[in-house]
Design a protein around this motif. Structure first.
Motif, PDB file in Angstrom:
ATOM      1  N   ARG A  61       0.816  -1.214   0.000  1.00  0.00           N
ATOM      2  CA  ARG A  61       0.000   0.000   0.000  1.00  0.00           C
ATOM      3  C   ARG A  61       0.853   1.270   0.000  1.00  0.00           C
ATOM      4  NH1 ARG A  61      -2.100  -3.803   3.357  1.00  0.00           N
ATOM      5  NH2 ARG A  61      -4.235  -4.496   2.913  1.00  0.00           N
ATOM      6  N   LYS A  62       2.148   1.113   0.271  1.00  0.00           N
ATOM      7  CA  LYS A  62       3.051   2.258   0.358  1.00  0.00           C
ATOM      8  C   LYS A  62       4.210   2.072  -0.619  1.00  0.00           C
ATOM      9  CE  LYS A  62       2.126   2.607   5.342  1.00  0.00           C
ATOM     10  NZ  LYS A  62       2.734   2.434   6.696  1.00  0.00           N
ATOM     11  N   GLU A  63       4.821   3.196  -0.982  1.00  0.00           N
ATOM     12  CA  GLU A  63       5.980   3.146  -1.858  1.00  0.00           C
ATOM     13  C   GLU A  63       6.953   4.259  -1.494  1.00  0.00           C
ATOM     14  OE1 GLU A  63       4.560   3.634  -5.804  1.00  0.00           O
ATOM     15  OE2 GLU A  63       3.850   5.691  -5.494  1.00  0.00           O
ATOM     16  N   LEU A  64       8.198   4.082  -1.904  1.00  0.00           N
ATOM     17  CA  LEU A  64       9.224   5.101  -1.712  1.00  0.00           C
ATOM     18  C   LEU A  64       9.252   6.000  -2.932  1.00  0.00           C
ATOM     19  CD1 LEU A  64      12.140   2.816  -0.437  1.00  0.00           C
ATOM     20  CD2 LEU A  64      10.704   4.292   0.970  1.00  0.00           C
ATOM     21  N   SER A  65       9.256   7.308  -2.709  1.00  0.00           N
ATOM     22  CA  SER A  65       9.400   8.243  -3.826  1.00  0.00           C
ATOM     23  C   SER A  65      10.880   8.420  -4.138  1.00  0.00           C
ATOM     24  CB  SER A  65       8.786   9.597  -3.450  1.00  0.00           C
ATOM     25  OG  SER A  65       9.562  10.203  -2.407  1.00  0.00           O
ATOM     26  N   ASP A  66      11.170   9.093  -5.236  1.00  0.00           N
ATOM     27  CA  ASP A  66      12.566   9.393  -5.575  1.00  0.00           C
ATOM     28  C   ASP A  66      13.219  10.214  -4.466  1.00  0.00           C
ATOM     29  OD1 ASP A  66      12.170   8.080  -7.935  1.00  0.00           O
ATOM     30  OD2 ASP A  66      11.954   9.892  -9.164  1.00  0.00           O
ATOM     31  N   GLU A  67      12.438  11.122  -3.876  1.00  0.00           N
ATOM     32  CA  GLU A  67      12.977  11.971  -2.814  1.00  0.00           C
ATOM     33  C   GLU A  67      13.320  11.145  -1.580  1.00  0.00           C
ATOM     34  OE1 GLU A  67      10.198  12.612  -4.527  1.00  0.00           O
ATOM     35  OE2 GLU A  67      11.062  14.189  -5.810  1.00  0.00           O
ATOM     36  N   HIS A  68      12.480  10.163  -1.251  1.00  0.00           N
ATOM     37  CA  HIS A  68      12.760   9.306  -0.101  1.00  0.00           C
ATOM     38  C   HIS A  68      14.046   8.504  -0.325  1.00  0.00           C
ATOM     39  CE1 HIS A  68       8.164   9.449   0.597  1.00  0.00           C
ATOM     40  NE2 HIS A  68       8.741  10.272   1.444  1.00  0.00           N
ATOM     41  N   ILE A  69      14.174   7.939  -1.517  1.00  0.00           N
ATOM     42  CA  ILE A  69      15.376   7.155  -1.836  1.00  0.00           C
ATOM     43  C   ILE A  69      16.619   8.033  -1.729  1.00  0.00           C
ATOM     44  CG2 ILE A  69      16.578   5.919  -3.677  1.00  0.00           C
ATOM     45  CD1 ILE A  69      13.813   4.966  -4.640  1.00  0.00           C
ATOM     46  N   ALA A  70      16.523   9.262  -2.255  1.00  0.00           N
ATOM     47  CA  ALA A  70      17.663  10.173  -2.203  1.00  0.00           C
ATOM     48  C   ALA A  70      18.012  10.541  -0.768  1.00  0.00           C
ATOM     49  CB  ALA A  70      17.351  11.439  -3.011  1.00  0.00           C
ATOM     50  N   GLU A  71      16.991  10.762   0.074  1.00  0.00           N
ATOM     51  CA  GLU A  71      17.248  11.145   1.472  1.00  0.00           C
ATOM     52  C   GLU A  71      17.907  10.007   2.254  1.00  0.00           C
ATOM     53  OE1 GLU A  71      14.918  12.951   5.402  1.00  0.00           O
ATOM     54  OE2 GLU A  71      13.782  12.403   3.602  1.00  0.00           O
ATOM     55  N   ILE A  72      17.404   8.794   2.072  1.00  0.00           N
ATOM     56  CA  ILE A  72      17.989   7.648   2.781  1.00  0.00           C
ATOM     57  C   ILE A  72      19.426   7.421   2.313  1.00  0.00           C
ATOM     58  CG2 ILE A  72      17.802   5.162   3.173  1.00  0.00           C
ATOM     59  CD1 ILE A  72      14.733   5.518   2.650  1.00  0.00           C
ATOM     60  N   THR A  73      19.639   7.508   1.011  1.00  0.00           N
ATOM     61  CA  THR A  73      20.984   7.312   0.466  1.00  0.00           C
ATOM     62  C   THR A  73      21.939   8.389   0.974  1.00  0.00           C
ATOM     63  OG1 THR A  73      20.006   6.345  -1.533  1.00  0.00           O
ATOM     64  CG2 THR A  73      22.313   7.018  -1.657  1.00  0.00           C
ATOM     65  N   ARG A  74      21.449   9.619   1.076  1.00  0.00           N
ATOM     66  CA  ARG A  74      22.286  10.711   1.583  1.00  0.00           C
ATOM     67  C   ARG A  74      22.665  10.468   3.046  1.00  0.00           C
ATOM     68  NH1 ARG A  74      20.928  14.688   4.589  1.00  0.00           N
ATOM     69  NH2 ARG A  74      18.706  14.406   4.195  1.00  0.00           N
ATOM     70  N   LEU A  75      21.705  10.048   3.855  1.00  0.00           N
ATOM     71  CA  LEU A  75      21.989   9.757   5.267  1.00  0.00           C
ATOM     72  C   LEU A  75      23.062   8.684   5.397  1.00  0.00           C
ATOM     73  CD1 LEU A  75      18.360   9.711   6.731  1.00  0.00           C
ATOM     74  CD2 LEU A  75      20.164  11.357   7.304  1.00  0.00           C
ATOM     75  N   PHE A  76      22.951   7.666   4.551  1.00  0.00           N
ATOM     76  CA  PHE A  76      23.953   6.594   4.580  1.00  0.00           C
ATOM     77  C   PHE A  76      25.305   7.100   4.100  1.00  0.00           C
ATOM     78  CE2 PHE A  76      26.152   3.144   2.280  1.00  0.00           C
ATOM     79  CZ  PHE A  76      26.348   2.259   3.334  1.00  0.00           C
ATOM     80  N   GLY A  77      25.293   7.840   2.990  1.00  0.00           N
ATOM     81  CA  GLY A  77      26.547   8.312   2.412  1.00  0.00           C
ATOM     82  C   GLY A  77      27.285   9.283   3.309  1.00  0.00           C
ATOM     83  N   GLU A  78      26.536  10.124   4.022  1.00  0.00           N
ATOM     84  CA  GLU A  78      27.183  11.109   4.902  1.00  0.00           C
ATOM     85  C   GLU A  78      27.647  10.506   6.216  1.00  0.00           C
ATOM     86  OE1 GLU A  78      24.315  14.229   5.327  1.00  0.00           O
ATOM     87  OE2 GLU A  78      24.667  15.040   3.307  1.00  0.00           O
ATOM     88  N   PHE A  79      27.100   9.353   6.569  1.00  0.00           N
ATOM     89  CA  PHE A  79      27.489   8.637   7.788  1.00  0.00           C
ATOM     90  C   PHE A  79      27.535   9.580   8.999  1.00  0.00           C
ATOM     91  CE2 PHE A  79      30.760   6.448  10.521  1.00  0.00           C
ATOM     92  CZ  PHE A  79      29.936   5.410  10.895  1.00  0.00           C
ATOM     93  N   ARG A  80      26.360  10.069   9.349  1.00  0.00           N
ATOM     94  CA  ARG A  80      26.252  10.946  10.516  1.00  0.00           C
ATOM     95  C   ARG A  80      24.911  10.739  11.188  1.00  0.00           C
ATOM     96  NH1 ARG A  80      22.923  15.280   9.492  1.00  0.00           N
ATOM     97  NH2 ARG A  80      22.370  15.634   7.288  1.00  0.00           N
ATOM     98  N   GLU A  81      24.845  11.136  12.437  1.00  0.00           N
ATOM     99  CA  GLU A  81      23.576  11.069  13.153  1.00  0.00           C
ATOM    100  C   GLU A  81      22.706  12.240  12.722  1.00  0.00           C
ATOM    101  OE1 GLU A  81      24.145  10.559  17.369  1.00  0.00           O
ATOM    102  OE2 GLU A  81      24.494   8.408  17.036  1.00  0.00           O
ATOM    103  N   ALA A  82      21.377  12.010  12.689  1.00  0.00           N
ATOM    104  CA  ALA A  82      20.481  13.058  12.213  1.00  0.00           C
ATOM    105  C   ALA A  82      19.118  12.910  12.867  1.00  0.00           C
ATOM    106  CB  ALA A  82      20.348  12.982  10.691  1.00  0.00           C
TER     107      ALA A  82
END
Length: 579
Positions: free
Chosen positions: A429-450
């Motif tokens: 019933r739910k899906e990830l948008s392009d923006e969600h994918i980009a945000e999660i990937t950014r959090l992982f790539g930056e390797f920081r607490e947020a």
């Protein structure tokens, strides 16, 4: 023609089958015919050149195959003078011509139709008087890659398999993973390697032990082709379901991959790539599926090979074999000295915490963490998969962590990152948008607490933060007069004897001193207790949700009382009106 219209057109074939076929059997006809038409269209532009080359090289007494492949520009050919349009042009001989046409394909393609058991369906359709009608319907549709690209074709296959799985009450999620989840996994897999992957002529290997219809392999290939058109991704995989295997192999065939690297069979009991190692890996194994069918083979490998095999660290409980796939992928990692590997695997919540200290699950977690293999875990929203609404997690595992990640694990809570689908698909019933994918990937790539909206969404821990010691707390056995019973011989002579009915356990964080913990948490309450150090066990668990819990203090009592008085007043007024 867009993907929805194409799926609807192909699904209309079901109208022809209704009555002669059960709904649950529609896929046995529609899937292989869809694959056949796709291959037919792919080869159409070079058909005449291939047949001319066949005649020339045969006349010269040469093996024509390598020349034909070059003419076709594919990794497969068809040497029959027929195609689907010519077959339906001879209505009286559709059955024989169809068999002849399939026999003209390369061996790799013939294997696909054997997995579909297509010959059985051709005979059945012929006897029912439906074969010409079905073949004619498919001959109308244009499935050439210029009209329907590979990505779109993959979506068509997934839509068809999902529908057939629903009709037959099968588990659709066992066959494929939602594309946006795969995109996220691929982004997480490659984000730290973009520079290396951008170099000209780079070659990398990718493996999926639960390949389904090949969606993960396809999306990864699309990612790398977009990043670096000169890069080459060599894929490999294995699939247990015959129809999914056939679709996967056909998809890889059209994309020019070595289809011999797509193995058929059960990965856990019959590894199709026993000596291979890979740069990258992706997997979405079945959730909560027992492994009793392969228990004999798995236990034999565990006991015989130990850490030289795939399952050395331990075996999970029989009711859920997903952690066996985790271990399988670990065994396929390149040695760190040779460049190492990174993989992503989708698991449910059970592998995070199921099993106490020294259980199979705990020992697997211990192996992963003590060997510093776990980079991150991403918690996904519920209702993301076609066959289940439960919470799921992406584990990113690597034996070549960047320096800042050494000894660390990142947890990312993406459970609130989703948008509602216009139309539900099964349990999805739910899906990830392009923006969600980009945000999660950014959090992982930056390797920081947020944080987001005052709540943590990314946290970083030491590996040891997930470890604990289970200590056994003993209390003395007393006789009828309340006197402590002591041992009378051996090592126990003169020592208080434990009362098993009062025995208890405590989990002490691995980073904390056991004696200090005992003095603070136990002794003040039971002054006569002691620790039996011989029974101490080490365990690991990852209480994901606990680390993102934010305490919300209750409202002041005055405010609650005021609301209650207002409610009581309204109730009294309503009762007065009734009376």
């Amino acid at each position: 023609m867009n993907q929805q219209a194409l799926s609807a057109f192909i699904w209309s074939v079901a109208d022809l089958l209704r009555g002669d076929y059960k709904q649950s059997d529609y896929g046995k006809v529609i899937l292989p015919f869809t694959v056949l038409r796709r291959l037919d269209c792919v080869l159409a532009p070079t058909k005449a050149a291939v047949l001319a080359e066949l005649a020339a090289k045969t006349a010269q007494g040469l093996n024509p195959e390598p020349f034909l492949l070059r003419k076709a520009g594919q990794t497969f050919v068809n040497t029959s003078p027929l195609d689907l349009s010519k077959i339906v042009g001879d209505a009286d001989h559709v059955r024989d011509n169809l068999f002849g046409y399939i026999a003209g394909f390369s061996a790799s393609v013939r294997d696909i139709f054997e997995r579909f058991e297509f010959a059985v369906q051709i005979e059945r359709l012929a006897k029912a008087g439906l074969l010409y009608l079905i073949a004619e319907r498919f001959a109308r549709i244009d499935l050439h890659p210029e009209s329907v690209d590979n990505h779109q074709m993959g979506l068509v296959f997934e839509e068809l398999i999902r529908r057939f799985a629903e009709l037959s009450n099968e588990t659709a999620g066992e066959h494929f993973t939602p594309r946006e989840v795969i995109r996220l996994m691929v982004d997480l897999l490659f984000v730290e390697d973009d520079d290396a992957l951008s170099k000209p002529g780079v070659v990398r290997t990718l493996y999926d032990p639960t390949a389904g219809t090949g969606g993960m392999l396809s999306v990864a290939g699309e990612y790398l082709a977009k990043l670096n058109p000169k890069a080459r991704l060599k894929v490999a995989g294995q699939e247990l379901n015959p129809e999914s295997y056939a679709v996967c192999k056909a998809d890889m065939l059209i994309k020019g991959q070595n289809v011999d690297a797509i193995a058929f069979g059960n990965t856990l009991s019959d590894d199709g790539h026993p000596h291979a190692r890979f740069d990258y890996m992706l997997s979405n194994p079945p959730f909560g599926v027992e492994w009793k069918k392969v228990e004999k083979e798995v236990r034999r490998e565990h006991e015989r090979d130990g850490f030289n095999g795939r399952f050395g660290p331990g075996l999970p409980r029989i009711s859920d074999g997903s952690m066996l796939f985790l271990l399988h992928l670990v065994s396929k990692m390149q040695p760190a000295a040779e460049g190492g590997s990174r993989f992503g695997i989708v698991l449910n919540g059970s592998p995070l915490f199921t099993g106490g200290a020294e259980s199979g699950e705990s020992e697997i977690r211990r192996y992963i963490l003590e060997n510093d293999l776990l980079e991150a875990i991403v918690g996904l929203p519920t209702d993301m998969f076609y066959n289940t609404g439960i919470a799921t997690y992406i584990w990113i595992v690597s034996n070549r962590k960047p320096a800042p990640r050494k000894g660390k694990v990142q947890l990312i809570d993406a459970s609130a990152m989703w948008q509602k689908m216009r139309k539900s698909l099964g349990s999805k019933r739910k899906e990830l948008s392009d923006e969600h994918i980009a945000e999660i990937t950014r959090l992982f790539g930056e390797f920081r607490e947020a944080e987001k909206n005052g709540k943590p969404i990314s946290r970083i821990f030491d590996n040891a933060d997930f470890g604990y010691r289970t200590i056994t707390v003993e209390r003395p056995l007393r006789d009828d007069k309340g006197k402590i019973v002591v041992g009378v011989k051996g090592k126990q002579k003169g020592k208080p004897q434990p009362d098993s009915s009062l025995r208890d356990t405590e989990n002490v964080p691995l980073k904390e001193d056991v004696e200090a913990y005992f003095a603070r948490e136990v002794t003040p309450h039971v002054h006569d207790a002691w620790i039996d150090h011989d029974k101490t066990k080490i365990g690991y668990e990852i209480p994901f949700n606990r680390h993102f819990y934010v305490f919300a203090p209750p409202r002041p009592l005055e405010e609650i009382d005021r609301d209650l008085r207002e409610v009581i007043g309204r109730i009294q007024t309503m009762l007065g009106d009734v009376l």
